[in-house]
Design an enzyme around this catalytic site. Sequence first.
Site, PDB file in Angstrom:
ATOM      1  N   CYS A   1       0.838  -1.198   0.000  1.00 48.75           N
ATOM      2  CA  CYS A   1       0.000   0.000   0.000  1.00 48.75           C
ATOM      3  C   CYS A   1       0.875   1.250   0.000  1.00 48.75           C
ATOM      4  CB  CYS A   1      -0.958   0.067   1.187  1.00 48.75           C
ATOM      5  SG  CYS A   1      -2.027  -1.350   1.325  1.00 48.75           S
TER       6      CYS A   1
ATOM      7  N   ARG B   1       3.431  -0.064  -5.181  1.00 45.11           N
ATOM      8  CA  ARG B   1       3.196  -0.675  -3.869  1.00 45.11           C
ATOM      9  C   ARG B   1       1.844  -1.379  -3.781  1.00 45.11           C
ATOM     10  NH1 ARG B   1       6.856   1.890  -0.279  1.00 45.11           N
ATOM     11  NH2 ARG B   1       5.699   1.026   1.474  1.00 45.11           N
TER      12      ARG B   1
ATOM     13  N   TRP C   1      -2.974  -2.675  -1.673  1.00 40.40           N
ATOM     14  CA  TRP C   1      -2.691  -4.077  -2.008  1.00 40.40           C
ATOM     15  C   TRP C   1      -3.381  -4.874  -0.910  1.00 40.40           C
ATOM     16  CZ3 TRP C   1      -0.262  -8.250   0.364  1.00 40.40           C
ATOM     17  CH2 TRP C   1       0.031  -9.331  -0.485  1.00 40.40           C
TER      18      TRP C   1
ATOM     19  N   ASN D   1      -0.839   1.615   5.785  1.00 40.31           N
ATOM     20  CA  ASN D   1      -0.015   0.585   5.129  1.00 40.31           C
ATOM     21  C   ASN D   1       0.466  -0.334   6.250  1.00 40.31           C
ATOM     22  OD1 ASN D   1       1.929  -0.846   3.674  1.00 40.31           O
ATOM     23  ND2 ASN D   1       3.472   0.752   3.937  1.00 40.31           N
ATOM     24  N   GLY D   2       0.226  -1.638   6.122  1.00 38.28           N
ATOM     25  CA  GLY D   2       0.665  -2.570   7.168  1.00 38.28           C
ATOM     26  C   GLY D   2      -0.480  -3.466   7.589  1.00 38.28           C
TER      27      GLY D   2
ATOM     28  N   GLU E   1      14.898 -18.451 -11.499  1.00 39.09           N
ATOM     29  CA  GLU E   1      14.502 -17.086 -11.837  1.00 39.09           C
ATOM     30  C   GLU E   1      13.654 -17.066 -13.121  1.00 39.09           C
ATOM     31  OE1 GLU E   1      14.347 -14.415 -10.365  1.00 39.09           O
ATOM     32  OE2 GLU E   1      14.365 -12.823 -11.852  1.00 39.09           O
TER      33      GLU E   1
ATOM     34  N   LYS F   1       9.889 -15.604 -13.287  1.00 37.86           N
ATOM     35  CA  LYS F   1       9.480 -14.552 -14.234  1.00 37.86           C
ATOM     36  C   LYS F   1       8.268 -15.002 -15.039  1.00 37.86           C
ATOM     37  CE  LYS F   1      11.107 -11.850 -12.890  1.00 37.86           C
ATOM     38  NZ  LYS F   1      12.171 -11.560 -11.992  1.00 37.86           N
TER      39      LYS F   1
ATOM     40  N   GLU G   1       5.031 -15.161 -12.693  1.00 37.69           N
ATOM     41  CA  GLU G   1       4.465 -13.891 -12.215  1.00 37.69           C
ATOM     42  C   GLU G   1       3.933 -13.026 -13.352  1.00 37.69           C
ATOM     43  OE1 GLU G   1       8.578 -11.441 -11.223  1.00 37.69           O
ATOM     44  OE2 GLU G   1       6.800 -10.964 -10.071  1.00 37.69           O
TER      45      GLU G   1
ATOM     46  N   HIS H   1      14.277 -37.647  -9.511  1.00 39.76           N
ATOM     47  CA  HIS H   1      13.782 -37.894  -8.155  1.00 39.76           C
ATOM     48  C   HIS H   1      12.321 -37.473  -7.991  1.00 39.76           C
ATOM     49  CE1 HIS H   1      17.798 -39.040  -7.052  1.00 39.76           C
ATOM     50  NE2 HIS H   1      18.254 -37.914  -7.563  1.00 39.76           N
TER      51      HIS H   1
ATOM     52  N   LYS I   1       5.162  -4.104  -6.216  1.00 38.38           N
ATOM     53  CA  LYS I   1       6.608  -3.989  -6.384  1.00 38.38           C
ATOM     54  C   LYS I   1       7.324  -4.069  -5.051  1.00 38.38           C
ATOM     55  CE  LYS I   1      10.331  -3.198  -8.764  1.00 38.38           C
ATOM     56  NZ  LYS I   1      10.849  -4.416  -9.398  1.00 38.38           N
TER      57      LYS I   1
HETATM   58  O1  M6R Z   1      12.559  -5.321  -3.235  1.00 36.74           O
HETATM   59  P1  M6R Z   1      13.054  -6.714  -3.012  1.00 36.74           P
HETATM   60  O2  M6R Z   1      14.221  -7.066  -3.895  1.00 36.74           O
HETATM   61  O3  M6R Z   1      13.370  -7.007  -1.573  1.00 36.74           O
HETATM   62  O4  M6R Z   1      11.860  -7.647  -3.447  1.00 36.74           O
HETATM   63  C1  M6R Z   1      11.922  -9.030  -3.258  1.00 36.74           C
HETATM   64  C2  M6R Z   1      10.855  -9.748  -4.050  1.00 36.74           C
HETATM   65  O5  M6R Z   1       9.584  -9.341  -3.638  1.00 36.74           O
HETATM   66  C3  M6R Z   1      10.972  -9.487  -5.557  1.00 36.74           C
HETATM   67  O6  M6R Z   1      12.239  -9.831  -6.033  1.00 36.74           O
HETATM   68  C4  M6R Z   1       9.912 -10.302  -6.330  1.00 36.74           C
HETATM   69  O7  M6R Z   1      10.177 -11.647  -6.214  1.00 36.74           O
HETATM   70  C5  M6R Z   1       9.878  -9.853  -7.792  1.00 36.74           C
HETATM   71  N1  M6R Z   1       8.561  -9.415  -8.136  1.00 36.74           N
HETATM   72  C6  M6R Z   1      10.239 -10.924  -8.752  1.00 36.74           C
HETATM   73  O8  M6R Z   1      10.264 -10.452 -10.062  1.00 36.74           O
END
Ligand code: M6R
Length: 606
Positions: A2, A27, A74, A98-99, A479, A483, A486, A502, A601
């Site tokens: 948020c 956010r 959020w 926020n929180g 990774e 990607k 998400e 396995h 983000k």
């Molecule tokens: O701001 P941060 O690097 O601490 O964020 C960590 C994760 O939330 C962030 O890397 C998330 O996994 C990304 N959306 C992946 O693309």
Amino acid sequence: MCGIIGIASNKLVASNIIQSLKKLEYRGYDSAGIATIVNGEINEKKCAGRVENLEKMLFKNPSNGSLGIGHVRWATHGIPSKVNAHPHSSDEVSVVHNGIIENSNELKKDLEKKGYKFKSQTDTEVITNLLTDFLKDFDLVDAINKTLKTLNGSFALGIIFKKFNNIVVGARRGSPLAVGYGPEENYLGSDSYALKSMTNKITYLDDGDVCVLTNNKIDFYNSKNKKINKEILILSDDKNIAEKGEYKDFMSKEINEQNVTAKTCIKEYLDQLRKNINIYNFPINPKDIQKIVLIGCGTAYHSCITAKYWFEELTNIPIEIDIASEFRYRKIKLNKKNLYVFVSQSGETADTFAALDLCKKNKVKTCSIVNVVESSIARSSDFVLPIHAGPEIGVASTKAFIGQMLVLYILAIKISEVRKEISQSDYEKKINDLKKLPDLIKKTLNYCQDNTPIIAKDFLKAKGAMFLGRGLSFPIALEGALKLKELSYLHAEGYPAGEMKHGPLALIEEGLPVVILAPKDRYFEKTISNMQEVIARGGKVILITNESNNIISENIRFTLEIPKIDDYLTPFLMTVPLQLLAYNVASLKNCDIDKPRNLAKSVTVE
Ligand code: M6R
């Protein structure tokens, strides 16, 4: 998560609130709202969806008032909807939050017994009603203090009042909050980025702080309700303020500028003659380090896994890696001879911050690798290594991943050199190879632009996808899978190629896209054998390698050949086609590239 904004001014504030909320959408973006004081009354407007919906609403029906608060949400408690959007207002107060308020259920029951009615499913509405209740019997300061003391959990708050209609109050416990100083107006915001277009004079609140803003003054109080002075920071004149420019979205811009990200980062850490790495003043003498613990979440955690391989190759230091949300609750034996490294793009991730906080409380040595140098994580750690990537706006982390890996790699080389575990000639060679990286990233970007959209088509009808690699390619496989899931909402798994037999091999069926990362390193032959096992079971293989000669390729659906580089640097180049692949699959599926569903983000809640 948020995002919060507040402005106390003598001019109309709604338009600046909206512009700041647009900056805060990283956010959260499931609903938005604003409250201003108009003719002595609280005027609240909110809607589900993006800030642009709110903007359209205000276009038809403007919000007047020279004092107000705004919010992007959020969802944590209650679905994303108009009724759950913030602000939450009574006749007396309006609150943005926020929180998470952990005791909201108990508080709600108590307040209901007193006759308060709740309109939303949020935890925030208890703050509104609690404060309204305390204001019946106490003055403003006492009512705020009593409210804050009653709340358990983490929060950043912005509050306006009907009766005290020239002030905005902010309070911080656990979630970040900053104030900004403007000409005849003052601001409250979740971060300096949201305030930057209005001012470059900023003060960050610490945990327990409360601030009271009018249009010409800001007062601060600590958790003991004592008036305090706080430092004003002048933000650098950041010419790199994020704009999309010619790109369709931020993510494609951020992917395509990764050669520049790498160049800038390398330049910052190599001395002028490019012969040495500029990292000094370690919080602990590298020769005395007993163990290094690398901690992060999501993509940042993947950069930690990559670094584990580098550190183990280049130094004799035992390395542990940990996911911050696990680290913070385990009974870990923290040791003063260890170095704890926290990796975070935003520097605000709640779990990573809590893990750092645990280390700080135990007085062990901490280092952070962040993109946002004014962030809470950077400010709290003993030693900060910025990644110099510039603002990353797309929710999917791309250039920050490259930056995090680079700084971790540079750190591993430096620690190895200080401990004399690498020969001088090897040290120099590593530096020379590093200097080649930006151009090779550019070459890889150019090469993958045309072929990844074609490969992406194969993923459209797929039930899922797998990404396999060994050694340094294993974290890159993780990774790549992250990607893809998400951005395109397609189920994807990343696995060490040797682990397939396995269990996960059972998932391979006719037509399943399987991305095999097989650079010509010491695992090459083994990975190629694992690839054959996938092909034998009908998997549709996309091979990414830097050595396509001598591979029997008739059953491989696509081969991408990236440039050759030192084995240690291959992960940087391997990352590029995976980012572009995920991007193109998501584009073909018409997904919202910069704002994937359910995500944000900066993850400032647990
Ligand atoms: O701001 P941060 O690097 O601490 O964020 C960590 C994760 O939330 C962030 O890397 C998330 O996994 C990304 N959306 C992946 O693309």
